[in-house]
Motif scaffolding. Structure first.
Motif, PDB file in Angstrom:
ATOM      1  N   ALA A 179       0.855  -1.188   0.000  1.00  0.00           N
ATOM      2  CA  ALA A 179       0.000   0.000   0.000  1.00  0.00           C
ATOM      3  C   ALA A 179       0.887   1.232   0.000  1.00  0.00           C
ATOM      4  CB  ALA A 179      -0.902  -0.007   1.237  1.00  0.00           C
ATOM      5  N   GLU A 180       0.454   2.249  -0.787  1.00  0.00           N
ATOM      6  CA  GLU A 180       1.193   3.515  -0.794  1.00  0.00           C
ATOM      7  C   GLU A 180       0.282   4.655  -0.350  1.00  0.00           C
ATOM      8  OE1 GLU A 180       1.874   1.525  -3.794  1.00  0.00           O
ATOM      9  OE2 GLU A 180       3.584   0.822  -2.579  1.00  0.00           O
ATOM     10  N   LYS A 181       0.901   5.603   0.335  1.00  0.00           N
ATOM     11  CA  LYS A 181       0.151   6.788   0.762  1.00  0.00           C
ATOM     12  C   LYS A 181      -0.268   7.573  -0.466  1.00  0.00           C
ATOM     13  CE  LYS A 181       1.283   8.367   5.372  1.00  0.00           C
ATOM     14  NZ  LYS A 181       2.471   8.891   6.058  1.00  0.00           N
ATOM     15  N   THR A 182      -1.459   8.110  -0.414  1.00  0.00           N
ATOM     16  CA  THR A 182      -1.935   8.900  -1.534  1.00  0.00           C
ATOM     17  C   THR A 182      -3.047   9.817  -1.034  1.00  0.00           C
ATOM     18  OG1 THR A 182      -2.707   8.802  -3.809  1.00  0.00           O
ATOM     19  CG2 THR A 182      -3.783   7.332  -2.258  1.00  0.00           C
ATOM     20  N   THR A 183      -3.437  10.723  -1.904  1.00  0.00           N
ATOM     21  CA  THR A 183      -4.623  11.540  -1.609  1.00  0.00           C
ATOM     22  C   THR A 183      -5.555  11.402  -2.793  1.00  0.00           C
ATOM     23  OG1 THR A 183      -3.244  13.101  -0.404  1.00  0.00           O
ATOM     24  CG2 THR A 183      -5.456  13.850  -1.035  1.00  0.00           C
ATOM     25  N   ARG A 184      -6.766  11.004  -2.506  1.00  0.00           N
ATOM     26  CA  ARG A 184      -7.717  10.849  -3.607  1.00  0.00           C
ATOM     27  C   ARG A 184      -8.958  11.669  -3.284  1.00  0.00           C
ATOM     28  NH1 ARG A 184      -8.948   4.930  -6.084  1.00  0.00           N
ATOM     29  NH2 ARG A 184      -6.726   5.061  -6.566  1.00  0.00           N
ATOM     30  N   ASP A 185      -9.368  12.498  -4.239  1.00  0.00           N
ATOM     31  CA  ASP A 185     -10.520  13.366  -4.021  1.00  0.00           C
ATOM     32  C   ASP A 185     -10.381  14.134  -2.715  1.00  0.00           C
ATOM     33  OD1 ASP A 185     -11.493  12.225  -6.345  1.00  0.00           O
ATOM     34  OD2 ASP A 185     -12.668  10.716  -5.246  1.00  0.00           O
ATOM     35  N   GLY A 186      -9.160  14.591  -2.450  1.00  0.00           N
ATOM     36  CA  GLY A 186      -8.950  15.404  -1.257  1.00  0.00           C
ATOM     37  C   GLY A 186      -8.895  14.618   0.037  1.00  0.00           C
ATOM     38  N   VAL A 187      -9.066  13.312  -0.063  1.00  0.00           N
ATOM     39  CA  VAL A 187      -9.011  12.503   1.165  1.00  0.00           C
ATOM     40  C   VAL A 187      -7.641  11.824   1.253  1.00  0.00           C
ATOM     41  CG1 VAL A 187     -10.064  10.616   2.440  1.00  0.00           C
ATOM     42  CG2 VAL A 187     -11.477  12.074   0.964  1.00  0.00           C
ATOM     43  N   GLN A 188      -6.989  12.006   2.421  1.00  0.00           N
ATOM     44  CA  GLN A 188      -5.727  11.317   2.626  1.00  0.00           C
ATOM     45  C   GLN A 188      -5.993   9.830   2.861  1.00  0.00           C
ATOM     46  OE1 GLN A 188      -3.505  13.237   5.740  1.00  0.00           O
ATOM     47  NE2 GLN A 188      -2.237  14.207   4.160  1.00  0.00           N
ATOM     48  N   GLY A 189      -5.185   9.004   2.255  1.00  0.00           N
ATOM     49  CA  GLY A 189      -5.436   7.576   2.448  1.00  0.00           C
ATOM     50  C   GLY A 189      -4.355   6.755   1.782  1.00  0.00           C
ATOM     51  N   TRP A 190      -4.724   5.539   1.353  1.00  0.00           N
ATOM     52  CA  TRP A 190      -3.767   4.567   0.840  1.00  0.00           C
ATOM     53  C   TRP A 190      -4.340   3.880  -0.387  1.00  0.00           C
ATOM     54  CZ3 TRP A 190       0.784   3.767   3.718  1.00  0.00           C
ATOM     55  CH2 TRP A 190       0.820   4.434   4.967  1.00  0.00           C
ATOM     56  N   VAL A 191      -3.434   3.552  -1.291  1.00  0.00           N
ATOM     57  CA  VAL A 191      -3.877   2.774  -2.442  1.00  0.00           C
ATOM     58  C   VAL A 191      -3.174   1.408  -2.368  1.00  0.00           C
ATOM     59  CG1 VAL A 191      -2.104   3.782  -3.965  1.00  0.00           C
ATOM     60  CG2 VAL A 191      -4.148   2.731  -4.949  1.00  0.00           C
ATOM     61  N   ILE A 192      -3.997   0.403  -2.470  1.00  0.00           N
ATOM     62  CA  ILE A 192      -3.525  -0.965  -2.209  1.00  0.00           C
ATOM     63  C   ILE A 192      -3.524  -1.786  -3.488  1.00  0.00           C
ATOM     64  CG2 ILE A 192      -3.947  -3.070  -0.870  1.00  0.00           C
ATOM     65  CD1 ILE A 192      -5.520  -1.286   1.117  1.00  0.00           C
ATOM     66  N   ASN A 193      -2.433  -2.547  -3.709  1.00  0.00           N
ATOM     67  CA  ASN A 193      -2.355  -3.487  -4.828  1.00  0.00           C
ATOM     68  C   ASN A 193      -1.790  -4.812  -4.322  1.00  0.00           C
ATOM     69  OD1 ASN A 193      -2.925  -2.222  -7.649  1.00  0.00           O
ATOM     70  ND2 ASN A 193      -1.921  -0.617  -6.453  1.00  0.00           N
ATOM     71  N   GLY A 194      -2.302  -5.880  -4.892  1.00  0.00           N
ATOM     72  CA  GLY A 194      -1.783  -7.191  -4.503  1.00  0.00           C
ATOM     73  C   GLY A 194      -2.859  -8.258  -4.544  1.00  0.00           C
ATOM     74  N   GLY A 195      -2.655  -9.321  -3.785  1.00  0.00           N
ATOM     75  CA  GLY A 195      -3.607 -10.423  -3.792  1.00  0.00           C
ATOM     76  C   GLY A 195      -3.477 -11.260  -2.536  1.00  0.00           C
ATOM     77  N   LYS A 196      -4.555 -11.950  -2.222  1.00  0.00           N
ATOM     78  CA  LYS A 196      -4.556 -12.812  -1.043  1.00  0.00           C
ATOM     79  C   LYS A 196      -5.181 -14.156  -1.414  1.00  0.00           C
ATOM     80  CE  LYS A 196      -2.758  -9.831   1.800  1.00  0.00           C
ATOM     81  NZ  LYS A 196      -1.544 -10.099   2.599  1.00  0.00           N
ATOM     82  N   MET A 197      -4.927 -15.153  -0.615  1.00  0.00           N
ATOM     83  CA  MET A 197      -5.448 -16.477  -0.918  1.00  0.00           C
ATOM     84  C   MET A 197      -5.859 -17.174   0.376  1.00  0.00           C
ATOM     85  SD  MET A 197      -3.698 -19.162  -3.464  1.00  0.00           S
ATOM     86  CE  MET A 197      -4.661 -20.532  -4.139  1.00  0.00           C
ATOM     87  N   TRP A 198      -6.763 -18.132   0.244  1.00  0.00           N
ATOM     88  CA  TRP A 198      -7.234 -18.919   1.386  1.00  0.00           C
ATOM     89  C   TRP A 198      -7.886 -18.034   2.442  1.00  0.00           C
ATOM     90  CZ3 TRP A 198      -7.395 -23.688  -0.091  1.00  0.00           C
ATOM     91  CH2 TRP A 198      -6.414 -24.176  -0.957  1.00  0.00           C
ATOM     92  N   ILE A 199      -8.648 -17.013   2.001  1.00  0.00           N
ATOM     93  CA  ILE A 199      -9.295 -16.101   2.942  1.00  0.00           C
ATOM     94  C   ILE A 199     -10.683 -16.628   3.284  1.00  0.00           C
ATOM     95  CG2 ILE A 199      -9.950 -13.702   3.349  1.00  0.00           C
ATOM     96  CD1 ILE A 199      -6.860 -14.375   2.882  1.00  0.00           C
ATOM     97  N   SER A 200     -10.813 -17.099   4.522  1.00  0.00           N
ATOM     98  CA  SER A 200     -12.050 -17.758   4.940  1.00  0.00           C
ATOM     99  C   SER A 200     -13.169 -16.755   5.177  1.00  0.00           C
ATOM    100  CB  SER A 200     -11.826 -18.546   6.227  1.00  0.00           C
ATOM    101  OG  SER A 200     -10.830 -19.498   6.026  1.00  0.00           O
ATOM    102  N   GLY A 201     -14.370 -17.153   4.859  1.00  0.00           N
ATOM    103  CA  GLY A 201     -15.562 -16.387   5.199  1.00  0.00           C
ATOM    104  C   GLY A 201     -15.783 -15.165   4.336  1.00  0.00           C
ATOM    105  N   MET A 202     -14.992 -14.985   3.304  1.00  0.00           N
ATOM    106  CA  MET A 202     -15.100 -13.772   2.492  1.00  0.00           C
ATOM    107  C   MET A 202     -16.456 -13.685   1.798  1.00  0.00           C
ATOM    108  SD  MET A 202     -13.195 -11.126   2.092  1.00  0.00           S
ATOM    109  CE  MET A 202     -14.332  -9.806   1.616  1.00  0.00           C
TER     110      MET A 202
END
Lengths: 446, 446, 446, 446
Positions: A179-202
């Protein structure tokens, strides 16, 4: 000759109030849960048809709704009766159960076999686990507590736990999601890229607690941060569900492509997400060991009864040493393991998380790997003993040889989910040989 | 989050007075016994030369006198210091130690390795066993107590235990030795014919407690009677001593040809000798399990230290999983078994002999067979680990690869002397499958 | 229905001339060796007294002379009868036996049990091993062949093999012993410093084939050179003999302090000594596997006979599944292992040393580690079965429970001497996973 | 040094024509069967969806028609190509394959993994088994041969084998189903009553070869008779299909109520049905052992490749001894077992049924129980190794963790269907200890 009365003694008996609690639990199950299981052919979810009854084969192999609705219903009944939240703190309506009591309850329920009251396949139980609640309680902001604990207990927030990735193995510090820090539409936050596996209950979750690297390099313990990511965030895709031995699946594979979350989505401190992920690893491992032990005891008991009842040529099957001796081996282990679990749980109850990690991590792993292996062996033996004289007794006696035997496959799953047997053994070895833990200084001087 | 303070807890810690007793024992050994061992090349009885130093090869393989004299000397020192009679009742100068304390002491001493303070090869210890005293106390007449307890403690009576025969296997009811009522020279008494084998300590004994059938037929539990037979009785011959893996031998083979004893030689009731023979079987089995566990822990500890110290190519041997994982397996078992032994000992301390036999016989046998096997495996592994890089370290580190390794052979002996592994498993199975014990009624109805 | 006669078949029967050779060997043993063993209480070297009879306890634990003289005598008889040199090339009076025949003979002899004809404790056999002769034949100069082969066969040269050191573990490239070029008294040669351990036969050797680093650094395969060092060279000291489970010892610890040898003492090429050391490693490992298998078969056979003969309560011991099933497990392994040994030996007979190393090293190691472990397990089981009903039958039936059981300890030794079980497994793994051997290219591409 | 050329040698290489046949088979599969599997999403029958794709959950769990039709289609293609009838006698279009070739083919096919060419779940294969044909050929009347062999090969007769009952265990002489002579509508014949269980293939069968007691008492070997009973006979009811780990089921439970068959329905001699049932027990057990071995080899090979390919932290998984050593153990067993299977098959090819039973029954059982157990262990280990780093690789690499893993469950089934492991061990023990077989006389004299 009774021993010297002045000598200090030990006491290995369960506390009377705990024994009485188990009895109340049995009564509750008999009066409230068993009738529900007996109604409307709900037995189809537990007898030899259960894999098919639970699985929506044509929708990715996910659990059927009627199955999950029945589970919800039983949990609500247990909540009303005051059992469900047992392990939660009193502030959330619980009784602050503690590790010893929880371990004894887990053993007790699993030993009763399979039913609507307890099902190892998906960790359903009338006495609930609440790792997610405890995690938010420990690390969350007041707002997060309000939303995710209250919401969870009211049923409008469901959290999935997003740590594992396809290729980092058991060492999460090599995770690829970032995740990288960013500002989107004036909101400070984070942009996340990647993937996960074996996530139960999703498939039923409203949010995923997602772990991503925010700084540092692969292998660094510091630099991983936890985020609450809503299920409907743009760029958050459930790619597939993984089919396993143990259907239905609820193991999602996820991808995150430029997913934006505001800064308020961060759980705990930035860069210190890994300790959050590991907070309840010991509690979970011990709880799992207790369930495995209970299931092993169930298999042993069923085998004993079957071998006494079955008289292939007019003589009880149990008169054969080839039947007796393997059960003796298993039973001896069950007796011993039970004590190690209770002792470890008792000690955990008097320690901080940090002390547990430093002084007790090897014992927790011992309970875990031995329990999970014992359970697999006991199930294997139970099947072998029943099979010696193939018969409908097998189903009648509670070890249905269906394609979804919880006896065979759940412990099999246990041998993976909280760290494989090899991972546990590696951990124990680190303590024993003094690479970590209390003997580190002493053994390093050799 | 500490658990609910209102909930009953358990306690697995050793009682503080017992911990303190172990510490006193260590101090005593360091101050009084270790110096004696270090003197006059007495180390020859414990290092790689010990088999030869202890054995009088040309006198039937019996223990040498200087060896047995040294043992006597150490026992006298321990008696003066108040340790030797620990398990005896206070009336005989003891402390009425009880099973829990004795088990903990046995584990503690065996875990220290081999020395003049404790030697599993011949059950020598600064904290003594007194099965013979307790047997006479339980079943003897006042005159017998006077002679054999007092005499034993003063050193002028030494008793051997004459039960086993060459061919009856583990079922003494098939014994061949028999006694008939007779009158000789006007004295009422018994004439005994038969033979015994594997009778320990006969070379120094003044009397043999001999078991012989006086009525009934082979297989009858009733009809076996115990006699005090003096070593110099006419017709009582020591035929030979049996050589074993574990030299020196003290296993005599005896024959009895028309041996006469007066009626006063009968111990206990006529025809009820078998229960006498079995009085302390559970105590002995548990004590043996404790020693085996201690020896296993010693082997594990030595292996860990050696594997850390040894750096064959600049890297510690202990970094290999082939070294680590077997030790993890053994260590996990040692942790578990220790608890089962302590629990069983604690329960025995609150029960009568009859209750122990009815409710606890399976647990005692579990401790025994698992302990003895564990010890053999731990010794085998210790040797294998040390051997990976053959070196003098092996001797230095306390596992001398001599021809009389107590590590290898004593536990091997344990797997036989109190009932073989198979006998223990058969007994446990009888309880588990409800042929005897508390579940008999329940399981017979199936 | 016999199969299609046009189809190619296989043939697993031993060649008839080999069967006939075994029969001749049996006849020879019965007629010439057995009578010698029966004479003059020579049985003392083989019955329960044998450890003591063979060991000169007060001279470092070395073999007694009368024991080694008896062995020599039996070898001379076997040489006269044409059996002793069987594996040697015809040019040295042998029959060029080959690996298949030698393996079958080793199995056959070990299966007969312990005797003057074959004794695994010290590798004595009426059919000799001659690794030293073959080594000199392969690498020696004409002068060296004249001296050491002819001298060896005539009995005035005895070679010990000096490779192992206390601390280099299984990787000889880390050896500490080193030699430097020098000129002494005008003679060009080498000065050697260092030490060796576990050097067998040194007490009777005239020379040691000593391996020392002459150039390169620790870990280099190149740079180790072999030397003939006479026993009486100045600076060559036998420091001690190591006592083992398996007495008498012939395992010397040596030191070399400024020992000078002339250039003519070099065996083979300078710096290429390691391949010399490894020349017969596969042959030796296979031969050892064959002996272990034979000993395992002996233990199995003795157990079967004892269990049939022994009737503890009127019923044969062998009716118990706890007796039967372990023997079934062992016996199945013996059947399987025998075939793998014969197949591997057959393939070795058609290959060069280099081909064997490249294509067959894993199979040789499989035979070795499985054989040695099987033998240990079979001996352990045999003892356990005999012990179930302790009796003199144990000695009568050929498994004397003496302090020097070849059954227990020799295979134990085998698990070390030609590379421990772990070393063998590591080697096999290297082939299986393609780090070496024929699958290297294929598996590296994954 | 090549061995003496005059010495007889052995030969363990497969015959060249057999090697060439395997190659032809591979080509055929690649050209004809693989394309069919690749078409029309037929992969659904083999990938993680296969349990669901094959099972008609709502029709008793029977195989779906499209699945069984695909199997038929592949068999027809194999028949046209000349492979399917390989083991049949030439008179029925076969090649009279024999046990050795069949064993090698079974190993070869199972080693290739799962596919339309070979599927252990239901014993489907492009090289067919024809026990039923061989049974009718051996025991049938000319009319029966005409109807059932010709009809079977043309596809209008399908035979099920009706021996097993719910409660007689492994000893069929205690069967409950019985037949009485009667005359119905003027036709002499038999009226049958009773029930059978675990009858495979009944859902597609036109007839059941039913075994029933016609005279004698429970336990008598004589008095059981075999009948051809048509599926549509009055009183013949398929009560249910038993669900197992391994869905779809084709294990019918049958009842027979006053079922009439004419005298012409009797197969073989009246009262001598049991030998018919047992005719091919050795062939079947060996064939099963071969398939198990092949499957084990597949698991080992997949594990090796995965462990080389997988690099969790940049280092190959296969560098861990905890990965390597278990594979070494399994691989060594596979090498050894393969030879015992080939040797046993070779010997069977030269013997009559009677000779096989007398001299080779133990070897067949050794192959069977070891093979089936090895396969289960190899599958378990493969899963464990793949799971260490859970990933989609698991599916890609051919061990789909679906709910119907042929790797896990088929061998599990094998441990039951031809006699459980315990039954095999009992049989081997009977030979080893001389209760039956060639050593009977010798060992009874002890």
């Amino acid at each position: 000759m009774p021993p010297n009365p002045d000598h200090g003694r030990m006491n290995f008996a369960l506390p009377p109030d705990l024994v009485s609690y188990l009895s109340d639990l049995d009564t509750f199950i008999a009066q409230k849960i068993a009738p529900l299981q007996a109604r409307d052919d709900n037995e189809r979810f537990f007898d030899h048809r259960r894999e098919h009854s639970r699985t929506n084969w044509d929708a990715g192999g996910l659990p059927r709704d009627d199955w999950e609705d029945l589970l919800s219903q039983s949990r609500e009944i247990a909540d009303e009766a005051g059992f469900y939240r047992f392990c939660l703190p009193t502030e959330y309506g619980g009784q602050n159960g503690g590790n010893l009591w929880m371990a004894v309850i887990r053993i007790h329920l699993a030993k009763k076999g399979l039913g609507l009251f307890n099902d190892l396949q998906n960790e359903h139980s009338v006495v609930g686990n609440f790792s997610d609640v405890l995690m938010v309680r420990e690390f969350g902001s007041p707002e997060q507590k309000e939303e995710f604990i209250k919401g969870r207990l009211e049923g409008n927030r469901v959290l999935a736990f997003g740590l594992t990735e396809p290729s980092h193995g058991s060492d999460a510090t090599h995770m690829f999601t970032h995740a990288e820090k960013t500002t989107r539409d004036g909101v400070q936050g984070w942009v996340i890229n990647g993937g996960k596996m074996w996530i139960s209950g999703m498939h039923r979750a409203t949010h995923c607690i997602l772990f991503a690297r925010t700084h540092g390099k692969p292998g660094d313990a510091i630099g991983i941060t936890a985020f609450f990511v809503p299920r409907d965030a743009k760029g958050f895709v459930i790619e597939s569900y993984e089919w396993t031995f143990n259907m239905p699946t609820d193991h999602a594979t996820l991808t995150f492509t430029d997913v934006f979350v505001p800064h308020s989505a961060v759980l705990g401190q930035i860069g210190h997400g890994l300790p959050i992920a590991q907070t309840f690893v010991h509690e979970n491992r011990l709880r799992q060991a207790a369930s495995s032990l209970g299931a092993a005891m169930y298999c042993i008991e069923e085998s004993i009864k079957y071998a006494r009842k079955r008289k292939p040529f007019g003589e009880e099957l149990s008169t054969n040493q080839a039947i007796q001796f393997p059960i003796v081996e298993l039973s001896t282990q069950a007796e011993m393991l039970r004590l190690l679990i209770l002792k470890t749980a008792t000690e955990m109850d008097g320690m901080t998380q940090k002390e547990i990690e430093r002084d007790l991590g090897d014992k927790v792993s011992m309970c875990n790997f031995w329990g999970n292996r014992l359970c697999t062996q006991a199930a294997d033996r139970a099947i072998q003993i029943h099979d010696l004289n193939t018969s409908t007794d097998i189903i009648v006696s509670g070890i249905p040889l269906s394609s979804d035997s919880p006896l065979l496959t759940s412990p099999g799953r246990y041998r993976i989910t909280e760290g494989s047997e090899e991972i546990q053994q590696r951990k124990i070895a680190a303590y024993l040989f003094g690479y970590v833990g209390p003997r580190k200084a002493e053994l390093s001087k050799l």
